[in-house]
Write a protein that holds these residues in place. Structure first.
Motif, short mmCIF file in Angstrom:
data_model
loop_
_atom_site.label_atom_id
_atom_site.label_comp_id
_atom_site.label_asym_id
_atom_site.label_seq_id
_atom_site.Cartn_x
_atom_site.Cartn_y
_atom_site.Cartn_z
N ALA A 53 0.91 -1.31 -0.14
CA ALA A 53 0.07 -0.02 -0.08
C ALA A 53 0.80 1.59 0.03
CB ALA A 53 -0.87 -0.02 1.21
N ARG A 54 1.90 1.16 0.38
CA ARG A 54 2.85 2.39 0.65
C ARG A 54 2.89 3.00 -0.74
NH1 ARG A 54 2.85 3.85 5.07
NH2 ARG A 54 4.46 2.63 6.04
N LEU A 55 3.43 2.42 -1.53
CA LEU A 55 3.60 3.06 -3.06
C LEU A 55 2.42 2.83 -3.74
CD1 LEU A 55 7.38 2.26 -3.54
CD2 LEU A 55 6.21 4.33 -2.69
N CYS A 56 1.38 2.38 -3.44
CA CYS A 56 0.04 2.06 -4.19
C CYS A 56 -0.53 3.45 -4.45
CB CYS A 56 -0.99 0.98 -3.53
SG CYS A 56 -2.26 0.56 -4.47
N THR A 57 -0.09 4.42 -5.28
CA THR A 57 -0.67 5.49 -5.68
C THR A 57 -0.70 5.81 -7.12
OG1 THR A 57 1.36 6.97 -5.58
CG2 THR A 57 0.23 6.63 -3.47
N THR A 58 -1.81 6.27 -7.82
CA THR A 58 -1.79 6.71 -9.09
C THR A 58 -0.30 7.57 -9.53
OG1 THR A 58 -4.18 6.72 -8.86
CG2 THR A 58 -2.96 8.02 -10.99
N GLY A 59 0.15 8.28 -8.76
CA GLY A 59 1.44 9.20 -9.11
C GLY A 59 2.51 8.22 -9.20
N PHE A 60 2.79 7.21 -8.27
CA PHE A 60 3.91 6.34 -8.56
C PHE A 60 3.75 5.20 -9.58
CE2 PHE A 60 6.00 2.45 -7.55
CZ PHE A 60 7.16 2.71 -7.29
N ILE A 61 2.54 4.62 -9.83
CA ILE A 61 2.48 3.75 -10.84
C ILE A 61 2.45 4.43 -12.37
CG2 ILE A 61 0.58 2.38 -12.04
CD1 ILE A 61 1.89 1.00 -9.36
N LEU A 62 2.07 5.78 -12.37
CA LEU A 62 1.98 6.27 -13.61
C LEU A 62 3.64 6.62 -13.93
CD1 LEU A 62 -0.90 8.83 -13.88
CD2 LEU A 62 -0.47 6.57 -14.66
N ALA A 63 4.38 7.06 -13.05
CA ALA A 63 5.82 7.20 -13.07
C ALA A 63 6.58 6.16 -13.30
CB ALA A 63 6.29 8.21 -11.61
N LEU A 64 6.14 4.91 -12.55
CA LEU A 64 6.99 3.65 -12.76
C LEU A 64 6.90 3.09 -14.27
CD1 LEU A 64 8.62 1.21 -11.54
CD2 LEU A 64 6.43 0.25 -10.71
N ALA A 65 5.32 3.33 -14.73
CA ALA A 65 5.05 2.93 -16.23
C ALA A 65 5.63 3.85 -17.23
CB ALA A 65 3.76 2.93 -16.42
N ALA A 66 6.15 4.93 -16.97
CA ALA A 66 6.83 5.94 -17.69
C ALA A 66 8.05 5.56 -18.14
CB ALA A 66 6.63 7.36 -17.17
N ARG A 67 8.70 4.77 -17.05
CA ARG A 67 10.28 4.26 -17.21
C ARG A 67 10.56 2.73 -17.47
NH1 ARG A 67 14.58 6.77 -13.75
NH2 ARG A 67 15.70 5.83 -15.35
N THR A 68 9.60 2.15 -17.30
CA THR A 68 9.55 0.60 -17.56
C THR A 68 8.41 0.02 -18.02
OG1 THR A 68 7.89 0.15 -15.55
CG2 THR A 68 10.50 0.64 -15.05
N ASP A 69 8.51 -1.23 -18.53
CA ASP A 69 7.46 -1.81 -19.10
C ASP A 69 6.72 -2.60 -18.07
OD1 ASP A 69 5.65 -3.67 -20.48
OD2 ASP A 69 7.58 -5.17 -21.40
N LEU A 70 5.53 -1.82 -17.43
CA LEU A 70 4.92 -2.25 -16.16
C LEU A 70 3.97 -3.31 -16.35
CD1 LEU A 70 4.55 -1.80 -13.08
CD2 LEU A 70 3.44 0.36 -13.56
N THR A 71 3.73 -4.15 -15.51
CA THR A 71 2.32 -4.95 -15.33
C THR A 71 2.20 -4.82 -13.97
OG1 THR A 71 3.05 -6.66 -16.95
CG2 THR A 71 1.35 -7.25 -15.54
N VAL A 72 0.65 -4.25 -13.71
CA VAL A 72 0.15 -4.20 -12.34
C VAL A 72 -0.61 -5.49 -12.24
CG1 VAL A 72 -1.39 -2.88 -11.05
CG2 VAL A 72 0.39 -1.63 -12.55
N GLY A 73 -0.50 -6.10 -11.19
CA GLY A 73 -1.24 -7.25 -10.59
C GLY A 73 -2.12 -6.84 -9.62
N TYR A 74 -3.55 -6.83 -10.04
CA TYR A 74 -4.52 -6.14 -9.07
C TYR A 74 -5.32 -7.47 -8.88
CZ TYR A 74 -8.89 -4.00 -7.73
OH TYR A 74 -10.18 -3.56 -7.08
N LEU A 75 -4.89 -7.68 -7.41
CA LEU A 75 -5.46 -8.94 -6.57
C LEU A 75 -6.76 -8.87 -5.91
CD1 LEU A 75 -2.03 -10.33 -5.28
CD2 LEU A 75 -3.16 -10.73 -7.64
N ILE A 76 -7.74 -9.44 -6.03
CA ILE A 76 -9.07 -9.33 -5.19
C ILE A 76 -9.60 -10.61 -4.77
CG2 ILE A 76 -9.66 -7.49 -7.01
CD1 ILE A 76 -11.54 -9.62 -8.32
N ALA A 77 -10.36 -10.33 -3.90
CA ALA A 77 -10.95 -11.44 -3.13
C ALA A 77 -12.35 -10.92 -2.56
CB ALA A 77 -10.09 -12.41 -2.14
#
Length: 194
Positions: free
Chosen positions: A103-127
Motif C-alpha cells: 500500500a505504501r507505493l500504491c498511488t496513481t502518481g507512483f504507478i504512472l511514474a513507474l510505467a513511464a520508465r518501465t514495461d510495467l504490469t500491475v497485478g490487481y489482486l481481489i477477493a
C-alpha cells in the motif's frame, strides 16, 4: 527496457504470498536491504534480487522483508513515496527488473511514474470481503476494518487510473487460486514466461 511488476490489492488479498511465488518462479531471492535513492530521510529502501544459482543481481525488490516473510513497501517509512518519485524522475539507470507490492507505493502518481520508465504490469489482486476477513483473522491481523476497507478502495482507484492510462493491469481473483497459479497469469501477461 526494464520490466516491472507491482502488485496492488486489499489487505489480505495475497500480495506478499504472490510476490514470494513470483521470486521463486523467476529463480530469485532477496539480499540485504539498502537505500535505493538516498535523500534527506532515506526511507526508500529495497532489496537486491539475486539469482539463486549464480548470485548475480538481476534487479530490485522495492521495500523490505518483515518478520514472517512479508515483503513489500509497507515496511518502509512514510517519506518513501516522495523519495521513490524523485528516483523515478531522476536519470539514474534502472535495473533490468523491478518487483514491488504494498500500500505504501500504491498511488496513481507512483504507478504512472513507474510505467513511464518501465514495461510495467500491475497485478490487481481481489477477493470477496468474507475471504479477506477470514485471511486477516487466520494470520492474527490487528488491522482495523476501516484500514482494510481503505486499502481495497485505494487499490481499486489505482487499477482504474492505470487502465485509463493504458497500463497493463491484470486483475486476478485470488479466492480459489493458489499463489503459483496467480503467478502464472501475471508472468504470462508481463512477458516473463512463455
Amino acid at each position: 527496457m526494464t520490466k516491472a511488476i507491482y502488485l496492488i490489492g486489499a489487505a489480505a488479498s495475497g500480495k506478499s504470498s504472490v510476490m514470494s511465488a513470483i521470486r521463486y518462479q523467476l529463480g530469485l531471492e532477496t539480499g540485504e536491504w539498502y537505500k535505493i535513492y538516498p535523500t534527506t530521510h532515506a526511507e526508500f529502501r529495497g532489496e537486491p534480487l539475486e539469482d539463486i544459482v549464480t548470485g548475480e543481481c538481476r534487479g530490485i525488490s522495492l521495500g523490505v522483508t518483515r518478520p514472517g516473510g512479508f515483503s513489500g513497501t509497507d515496511a518502509i517509512g512514510m517519506a518513501s513515496h516522495s523519495e521513490a518519485m524523485a528516483w523515478l524522475a531522476s536519470d539514474e539507470p534502472l535495473p533490468p527488473l523491478i518487483l514491488g507490492e504494498g500500500a505504501r507505493l500504491c498511488t496513481t502518481g507512483f504507478i504512472l511514474a513507474l510505467a513511464a520508465r518501465t514495461d510495467l504490469t500491475v497485478g490487481y489482486l481481489i477477493a470477496s470481503q468474507d475471504v479477506l476477513e477470514e485471511r486477516c483473522a487466520a494470520r492474527g491481523s490487528n488491522q482495523k476494518a476501516s484500514f482494510r476497507k481503505s486499502t481495497a478502495t485505494k487499490a481499486l482507484n489505482v487499477a482504474k487510473a492505470a487502465r485509463e492510462a493504458g497500463i497493463r493491469v491484470v486483475e486476478v481473483d485470488t479466492e480459489d487460486l493458489d499463489p503459483m497459479a496467480v503467478v502464472g497469469i501475471i508472468l504470462q501477461a508481463a512477458g516473463l514466461r512463455g
